[in-house]
Design an enzyme around this catalytic site. Structure first.
Site, mmCIF file in Angstrom:
data_model
loop_
_atom_site.group_PDB
_atom_site.id
_atom_site.type_symbol
_atom_site.label_atom_id
_atom_site.label_comp_id
_atom_site.label_asym_id
_atom_site.label_seq_id
_atom_site.Cartn_x
_atom_site.Cartn_y
_atom_site.Cartn_z
ATOM 1 N N ASP A 1 0.832 -1.207 0.000
ATOM 2 C CA ASP A 1 0.000 0.000 0.000
ATOM 3 C C ASP A 1 0.867 1.258 0.000
ATOM 4 O O ASP A 1 1.958 1.254 0.573
ATOM 5 C CB ASP A 1 -0.922 -0.015 1.230
ATOM 6 C CG ASP A 1 -2.028 1.014 1.124
ATOM 7 O OD1 ASP A 1 -2.290 1.518 0.021
ATOM 8 O OD2 ASP A 1 -2.645 1.316 2.162
ATOM 9 N N ASN B 1 1.438 3.252 -2.961
ATOM 10 C CA ASN B 1 2.040 3.607 -4.255
ATOM 11 C C ASN B 1 1.560 4.968 -4.748
ATOM 12 O O ASN B 1 2.341 5.750 -5.297
ATOM 13 C CB ASN B 1 1.681 2.564 -5.325
ATOM 14 C CG ASN B 1 2.234 1.196 -5.000
ATOM 15 O OD1 ASN B 1 3.143 1.065 -4.209
ATOM 16 N ND2 ASN B 1 1.659 0.173 -5.619
ATOM 17 N N ARG C 1 0.113 8.475 -10.739
ATOM 18 C CA ARG C 1 -0.076 7.294 -9.882
ATOM 19 C C ARG C 1 0.512 6.029 -10.515
ATOM 20 O O ARG C 1 1.035 5.157 -9.837
ATOM 21 C CB ARG C 1 -1.582 7.081 -9.606
ATOM 22 C CG ARG C 1 -2.182 8.130 -8.683
ATOM 23 C CD ARG C 1 -3.673 7.870 -8.468
ATOM 24 N NE ARG C 1 -3.906 6.578 -7.830
ATOM 25 C CZ ARG C 1 -3.839 6.369 -6.514
ATOM 26 N NH1 ARG C 1 -3.575 7.365 -5.703
ATOM 27 N NH2 ARG C 1 -4.065 5.173 -6.018
ATOM 28 N N THR D 1 -10.614 -7.318 -5.216
ATOM 29 C CA THR D 1 -11.875 -7.344 -5.972
ATOM 30 C C THR D 1 -12.478 -5.929 -6.030
ATOM 31 O O THR D 1 -13.274 -5.633 -6.908
ATOM 32 C CB THR D 1 -12.888 -8.315 -5.319
ATOM 33 O OG1 THR D 1 -12.873 -8.110 -3.895
ATOM 34 C CG2 THR D 1 -12.558 -9.757 -5.596
ATOM 35 N N ASN E 1 -10.552 -3.145 -6.324
ATOM 36 C CA ASN E 1 -9.688 -2.227 -7.089
ATOM 37 C C ASN E 1 -10.217 -1.926 -8.498
ATOM 38 O O ASN E 1 -9.792 -0.955 -9.127
ATOM 39 C CB ASN E 1 -8.251 -2.755 -7.183
ATOM 40 C CG ASN E 1 -7.466 -2.642 -5.889
ATOM 41 O OD1 ASN E 1 -6.558 -3.404 -5.611
ATOM 42 N ND2 ASN E 1 -7.813 -1.658 -5.057
ATOM 43 N N TRP E 2 -11.183 -2.719 -8.983
ATOM 44 C CA TRP E 2 -11.777 -2.447 -10.307
ATOM 45 C C TRP E 2 -12.502 -1.110 -10.305
ATOM 46 O O TRP E 2 -12.782 -0.551 -11.372
ATOM 47 C CB TRP E 2 -12.775 -3.544 -10.688
ATOM 48 C CG TRP E 2 -12.184 -4.900 -10.901
ATOM 49 C CD1 TRP E 2 -12.322 -5.979 -10.068
ATOM 50 C CD2 TRP E 2 -11.386 -5.358 -12.003
ATOM 51 N NE1 TRP E 2 -11.654 -7.068 -10.579
ATOM 52 C CE2 TRP E 2 -11.070 -6.713 -11.766
ATOM 53 C CE3 TRP E 2 -10.902 -4.755 -13.162
ATOM 54 C CZ2 TRP E 2 -10.291 -7.480 -12.638
ATOM 55 C CZ3 TRP E 2 -10.123 -5.512 -14.041
ATOM 56 C CH2 TRP E 2 -9.833 -6.856 -13.773
ATOM 57 N N ARG F 1 1.527 -4.347 6.772
ATOM 58 C CA ARG F 1 0.918 -3.325 5.911
ATOM 59 C C ARG F 1 1.701 -2.031 6.043
ATOM 60 O O ARG F 1 1.666 -1.381 7.086
ATOM 61 C CB ARG F 1 -0.549 -3.083 6.280
ATOM 62 C CG ARG F 1 -1.180 -2.051 5.347
ATOM 63 C CD ARG F 1 -2.676 -1.947 5.469
ATOM 64 N NE ARG F 1 -3.198 -1.154 4.355
ATOM 65 C CZ ARG F 1 -4.441 -1.216 3.906
ATOM 66 N NH1 ARG F 1 -5.302 -2.035 4.455
ATOM 67 N NH2 ARG F 1 -4.828 -0.469 2.891
ATOM 68 N N ARG G 1 -5.661 -1.289 8.572
ATOM 69 C CA ARG G 1 -6.875 -2.093 8.363
ATOM 70 C C ARG G 1 -6.531 -3.290 7.499
ATOM 71 O O ARG G 1 -5.473 -3.334 6.857
ATOM 72 C CB ARG G 1 -8.009 -1.253 7.763
ATOM 73 C CG ARG G 1 -7.619 -0.492 6.536
ATOM 74 C CD ARG G 1 -8.802 0.277 5.939
ATOM 75 N NE ARG G 1 -8.328 1.128 4.859
ATOM 76 C CZ ARG G 1 -8.070 2.419 4.974
ATOM 77 N NH1 ARG G 1 -8.284 3.047 6.116
ATOM 78 N NH2 ARG G 1 -7.613 3.111 3.943
ATOM 79 N N GLU H 1 -0.219 -12.096 13.419
ATOM 80 C CA GLU H 1 0.274 -10.874 14.064
ATOM 81 C C GLU H 1 0.344 -9.801 12.982
ATOM 82 O O GLU H 1 0.861 -10.057 11.883
ATOM 83 C CB GLU H 1 1.681 -11.102 14.649
ATOM 84 C CG GLU H 1 1.715 -12.104 15.771
ATOM 85 C CD GLU H 1 0.949 -11.650 17.016
ATOM 86 O OE1 GLU H 1 0.887 -10.431 17.265
ATOM 87 O OE2 GLU H 1 0.395 -12.524 17.711
HETATM 88 C C1 FPP Z 1 -2.042 0.004 -3.345
HETATM 89 O O1 FPP Z 1 -1.508 1.317 -3.342
HETATM 90 C C2 FPP Z 1 -1.474 -0.775 -4.458
HETATM 91 C C3 FPP Z 1 -2.190 -1.378 -5.450
HETATM 92 C C4 FPP Z 1 -3.666 -1.324 -5.508
HETATM 93 C C5 FPP Z 1 -1.539 -2.090 -6.579
HETATM 94 C C6 FPP Z 1 -0.315 -2.887 -6.210
HETATM 95 C C7 FPP Z 1 0.236 -3.537 -7.417
HETATM 96 C C8 FPP Z 1 1.532 -3.490 -7.804
HETATM 97 C C9 FPP Z 1 2.583 -2.792 -7.021
HETATM 98 C C10 FPP Z 1 1.951 -4.229 -9.046
HETATM 99 C C11 FPP Z 1 2.650 -5.503 -8.642
HETATM 100 C C12 FPP Z 1 2.968 -6.365 -9.770
HETATM 101 C C13 FPP Z 1 2.896 -7.722 -9.741
HETATM 102 C C14 FPP Z 1 3.309 -8.482 -10.933
HETATM 103 C C15 FPP Z 1 2.410 -8.486 -8.564
HETATM 104 P P1 FPP Z 1 -2.505 2.553 -3.523
HETATM 105 O O2 FPP Z 1 -2.653 2.849 -4.958
HETATM 106 O O3 FPP Z 1 -3.798 2.262 -2.828
HETATM 107 O O4 FPP Z 1 -1.720 3.693 -2.773
HETATM 108 P P2 FPP Z 1 -2.370 4.963 -2.079
HETATM 109 O O5 FPP Z 1 -3.220 4.441 -0.937
HETATM 110 O O6 FPP Z 1 -1.192 5.735 -1.595
HETATM 111 O O7 FPP Z 1 -3.182 5.693 -3.098
#
Ligand code: FPP
Length: 237
Positions: free
Chosen positions: A17, A19, A30, A63, A65-66, A185, A191, A204
């Site tokens: 989490d 990114n 993003r 599920t 994230n779509w 996390r 959460r 844990e």
């Molecule tokens: C959550 O960060 C991250 C994701 C929903 C996507 C994670 C996927 C990858 C890093 C790609 C991995 C690749 C493979 C092949 C497994 P967020 O976007 O919710 O971050 P934010 O809360 O700061 O906006």
């Protein structure tokens, strides 16, 4: 290879989490945050395998994230393809067996073909098992398991009175694997977000104020040290 003072628990789960926030901090779109996150996924997976983690479950796409904007979902799908292809080489070199947990039938045919290729190519590997949770939801997993069991009862292949926790677990994506001992996390959120709902009963949890792309192998060591400082009682005393 970096050393850890303490042995890792058998099964570690990670919710990648932060990114998006990382991208914002770096004045980037993003999608670039996800790219940095995917690169870190490779680094941490390799490191976990080298320090002797037996099972690593990574939450890559839920599920829910779509519901993100179409361009972000599209960027994530492209990343899955690029990184699965690249990571395939790492997995082979590191003797990692890759399994996918989640409803992968929802992905495009070419991504599904890649998922099948990775699964098949690594099936004989004997090192760490990497569960990639993609289009995964804990509630959906439990509902699917219940449906499959109900269908077997209807077909006369099982009796409802035989159902217990051990039998039910055999209908989950993680059948045959131990439950996670430690779930990490990063990003500051505290959460569970529908991750391994059944399996996390006695895990844990370690939450870090680090965004996923900045999460380092040393942070994994730190989470393992925190895990060892906890007293697990599994409901006992
Ligand atoms: C959550 O960060 C991250 C994701 C929903 C996507 C994670 C996927 C990858 C890093 C790609 C991995 C690749 C493979 C092949 C497994 P967020 O976007 O919710 O971050 P934010 O809360 O700061 O906006």
């Amino acid at each position: 290879m970096q050393g850890v003072a303490l042995p890792p628990p058998a099964h570690i789960g990670i919710i990648m989490d932060g990114n998006g926030r990382w991208a914002k901090q770096h004045f980037q779109p993003r999608s670039l945050g996800h790219r940095a996150g995917a690169q870190n996924f490779r680094t941490i997976t390799r490191y976990a395998s080298r320090i002797g983690v037996k099972y690593l479950t990574i939450y890559a796409f839920s599920t829910e994230n779509w519901t993100r904007p179409a361009d972000e979902v599209g960027a994530l799908m492209r990343l899955f393809k690029d990184y699965l292809q690249e990571a395939l080489r790492d997995f082979m070199d590191e003797n990692i067996r890759v399994r996918f947990i989640g409803d992968v039938a929802a992905f495009s045919p070419d991504l599904q073909a890649l998922i099948a290729e990775v699964t098949q190519a690594s099936a004989t590997k004997t090192g760490m098992v990497l569960n990639l949770a993609m289009n995964y939801g804990g509630r959906a997993e439990i509902v699917e398991a219940a449906k499959t069991f109900a269908q077997k009862v209807e077909a006369g292949a099982c009796h409802s009175q035989d159902l217990d926790e051990t039998l039910f677990e055999q209908y989950l994506y993680t059948a045959g694997q131990p439950s996670p001992d430690l779930i990490i996390r990063p990003s500051g959120e505290q959460r569970v977000s529908n991750f391994l709902l059944w399996q996390c009963a006695y895990a844990e949890f370690v939450f870090f104020d680090i965004l996923w792309p900045d999460f380092k192998p040393e942070d994994l060591d730190r989470a393992i040290a925190i895990y060892h400082s906890r007293q697990r009682r599994f409901g006992g005393v």
